[in-house]
Design a protein around this motif. Structure first.
Motif, mmCIF file in Angstrom:
data_model
loop_
_atom_site.group_PDB
_atom_site.id
_atom_site.type_symbol
_atom_site.label_atom_id
_atom_site.label_comp_id
_atom_site.label_asym_id
_atom_site.label_seq_id
_atom_site.Cartn_x
_atom_site.Cartn_y
_atom_site.Cartn_z
ATOM 1 N N CYS A 1 1.254 -11.149 -0.894
ATOM 2 C CA CYS A 1 0.352 -10.734 0.652
ATOM 3 C C CYS A 1 0.776 -10.816 1.380
ATOM 4 O O CYS A 1 1.821 -12.069 2.236
ATOM 5 N N ARG A 2 0.677 -10.090 1.973
ATOM 6 C CA ARG A 2 0.997 -9.536 3.539
ATOM 7 C C ARG A 2 -0.040 -9.443 4.318
ATOM 8 O O ARG A 2 -0.209 -8.183 4.549
ATOM 9 N N PRO A 3 -1.419 -9.635 5.276
ATOM 10 C CA PRO A 3 -1.832 -9.582 5.674
ATOM 11 C C PRO A 3 -2.169 -8.449 7.050
ATOM 12 O O PRO A 3 -0.537 -8.682 7.401
ATOM 13 N N SER A 4 -2.372 -7.823 6.511
ATOM 14 C CA SER A 4 -2.772 -6.168 7.889
ATOM 15 C C SER A 4 -2.376 -6.917 9.267
ATOM 16 O O SER A 4 -2.569 -8.186 9.820
ATOM 17 N N LYS A 5 -1.698 -6.383 10.044
ATOM 18 C CA LYS A 5 -1.016 -6.541 11.621
ATOM 19 C C LYS A 5 -3.053 -7.034 12.382
ATOM 20 O O LYS A 5 -2.906 -7.874 13.247
ATOM 21 N N SER A 6 -4.173 -6.178 12.086
ATOM 22 C CA SER A 6 -4.604 -6.276 12.574
ATOM 23 C C SER A 6 -6.026 -7.303 12.608
ATOM 24 O O SER A 6 -7.307 -7.333 12.685
ATOM 25 N N SER A 7 -5.506 -8.314 11.256
ATOM 26 C CA SER A 7 -6.580 -8.947 10.321
ATOM 27 C C SER A 7 -6.447 -10.602 10.741
ATOM 28 O O SER A 7 -4.745 -10.366 11.594
ATOM 29 N N ALA A 8 -7.137 -11.377 11.187
ATOM 30 C CA ALA A 8 -7.296 -12.170 11.239
ATOM 31 C C ALA A 8 -6.401 -13.780 10.662
ATOM 32 O O ALA A 8 -6.240 -14.839 11.004
ATOM 33 N N ASN A 9 -5.946 -12.587 10.066
ATOM 34 C CA ASN A 9 -5.381 -13.640 8.318
ATOM 35 C C ASN A 9 -4.553 -13.700 8.897
ATOM 36 O O ASN A 9 -3.615 -14.485 7.866
#
Length: 531
Positions: free
Chosen positions: A191-199
């Motif tokens: 899993c790779r969080p989207s660049k706009s996500s705080a994750n």
């Protein structure tokens, strides 16, 4: 000292130097000789060190830890599926994360983890354990925190077109397994969080979910445990835990550490008998260590040949009950100073809980049995104080047997704390009262038990939809946490149904529209024994 190193050092006393010098007897071979079936032994570490129990209790810190612990139990919901009650992940923003966040948190202090090598060349990743989660995934973020796995740097990474969860791919890569020295390709959610996500600010790492129910799975991909069973790497559907002290332990997959501990204890006693015989002028009996012989020509030959042994002996077993999802069993009794103060209490087993959590009525009854104890005033009324000179001797009863709680084994680093091992620290400097490690929890209070089943009946005010029960179902339920495992080993048996005549391959499972694994786990049980 790590437990594996301790075993190797101890057994080296009993193994001849010629055996140790042999090219077929390295350290892993020596440890593997204790097992009567293939077992993976992972060294466990508690991130951030042992749970702090200072001379004076930090009540602010303890309250924060309690809130974080209770929050881990609030990311699931219950619903009726067929004729049983199951736990499932809450939709959207689980665990307080952005939408698309998975249950479980990677890289947090206070979490027990093992190091695993993934890819070619190997990349060392910290694999966090979580007994409330059933997914097996690797998280790679843009943050520099944690331990990072990058598929671009692995020559053995094989991608796929599957996306089991938002922002998650389903690759296969080589895992280098400890103890048995085998490299095997395993599939996992990457899993790779989207660049706009705080994750993206989260730590990188891996999650090994140990919950016994697939209903909790969000990625719907096979966990490591099942893949090892299907590939014949391990033979027994069990895993076990043993803590050596507040920051080190062992996770054993496919077996337990009991044979190693028993053999070391047996050989130590034999050596002491030998020394005693020499002092008395007698001829000592010869002491030998039974090292099993194995071929090293291939991964298959490198497996331990199973023997007809009853590995269940010595463990006291309890069947898993309650809503399917967690390791919840019946605690038949709570004993304080030799008296049974409570009986038949449901309890969830969770290694990452630093306390023993008790529901309100149970906590009041327990501390009422300890002379001079009483709850602290708000905002710390979840905690109780007791006279430091009168700490209780606490035992929990499982499977008809009483086990010491928070008493630790030899070498446990709890000595010198006021109030003994039961204490979280002195109430204040110079006070004669200490804060108890059994903490009152208010989880589940106010739950509504009415529900709609298949569109019929009534639905409680806290329920969200057809077939769903309100709340987390933790009302009147204990949580037996980390402290119990010091001096007590636990084994977790998932008891799969018999193998079908033709077992589907991992690839076929991935291609299925509804990925149900070929190993169907139907019954679970938990066993304990003292070390």
């Amino acid at each position: 000292m790590h437990f594996l190193s301790f075993l190797i050092l101890t057994t080296s006393v009993f193994i001849s130097s010629s055996s140790l010098a042999s090219p077929t007897h390295n350290h892993a071979e020596i440890l593997r000789s204790f097992d009567d079936a293939p077992v993976l032994h992972f060294t466990l570490t508690r991130r951030g060190g042992a749970f702090p129990t200072d001379a004076v209790a930090n009540l602010t810190f303890l309250k924060e830890e309690l809130d974080k612990t209770e929050g881990r139990f609030n990311v699931t919901r219950r619903e009726v599926r067929g004729n049983k009650l199951v736990r499932k992940a809450r939709e959207k923003a689980v665990g307080g994360k952005d939408e698309g966040g998975l249950m479980g948190s990677v890289g947090l202090d206070g979490t027990w983890y093992a190091k695993v090598e993934i890819g070619t060349p190997p990349q060392v990743v910290e694999m966090d354990l979580d007994m409330l989660v059933s997914d097996f995934y690797v998280l790679t973020t843009s943050s520099r925190r944690g331990s990072r796995y990058d598929s671009l740097f692995s020559h053995s990474n094989v991608g796929s077109n599957a996306h089991p969860y938002p922002n998650c791919a389903l690759p296969t890569d080589e895992f280098h397994l400890p103890t048995i020295n085998v490299t095997v390709p395993l599939a996992f959610a990457h899993c790779r969080p989207s660049k706009s996500s705080a994750n993206t600010l989260l730590a990188s790492g891996s999650m090994l979910g140990l919950a016994p129910s697939e209903h909790l799975s969000q990625t719907k991909t096979p966990i490591m445990f099942k893949q090892l069973l299907e590939r014949g790497i391990i033979e027994r559907p069990i895993w076990s835990l043993m803590l050596i002290n507040g920051q080190e332990g062992v996770l054993s997959v496919g077996g337990t550490s009991a044979p190693a501990v028993q053999l070391v204890e047996k050989q130590t006693n034999a050596e002491l008998d030998t020394l005693g015989a020499l002092e008395r002028g007698e001829t000592p009996a010869e002491v030998e260590v039974p090292i099993l012989k194995r071929g090293l020509r291939s991964a298959k030959d490198n497996m331990v040949k199973p023997r007809e042994v009853d590995w269940e002996n010595g463990w006291k077993w309890s069947k898993v009950q309650g809503a399917e999802g967690w390791w919840q069993i019946l605690m038949q009794g709570v004993w304080a100073d030799g008296s049974k103060v409570l009986k038949n209490q449901p309890a969830v087993i969770d290694l990452n809980t630093p306390f023993i959590l008790a529901p309100p009525q149970a906590a009041k009854a327990f501390y009422a049995s300890i002379s001079g104890s009483r709850p602290l005033p708000p905002p710390h009324s979840n905690f109780y104080m007791f006279p430091c000179l009168n700490p209780p001797v606490l035992h929990f009863e499982f499977g008809g047997w009483t086990f010491p709680a928070m008493q630790g084994g030899k070498g446990a680093d709890w000595m010198g704390i006021p109030g003994g091992k039961f204490s979280l620290g002195r109430l204040r400097e110079g006070s004669g009262y200490c804060v108890g490690a059994v903490v009152e929890t208010w989880m589940g209070l106010g739950d509504v038990t009415q529900t709609t089943i298949a569109g019929r009946g009534r639905k409680g005010g806290g329920a969200r939809g057809s077939g769903e029960l309100a709340g987390n179902g933790m009302r009147d339920v204990w949580v037996v946490g980390e402290g119990f495992f010091r001096g007590v080993g636990g084994v977790f048996d998932v008891s799969p149904a018999p193998f079908p005549d033709s077992i589907r391959t991992i690839t076929a499972v991935f291609a299925s529209a509804d990925p149900v694994r070929s190993l169907q786990f139907k019954d679970q049980r938990v066993g304990f024994r003292t070390y």
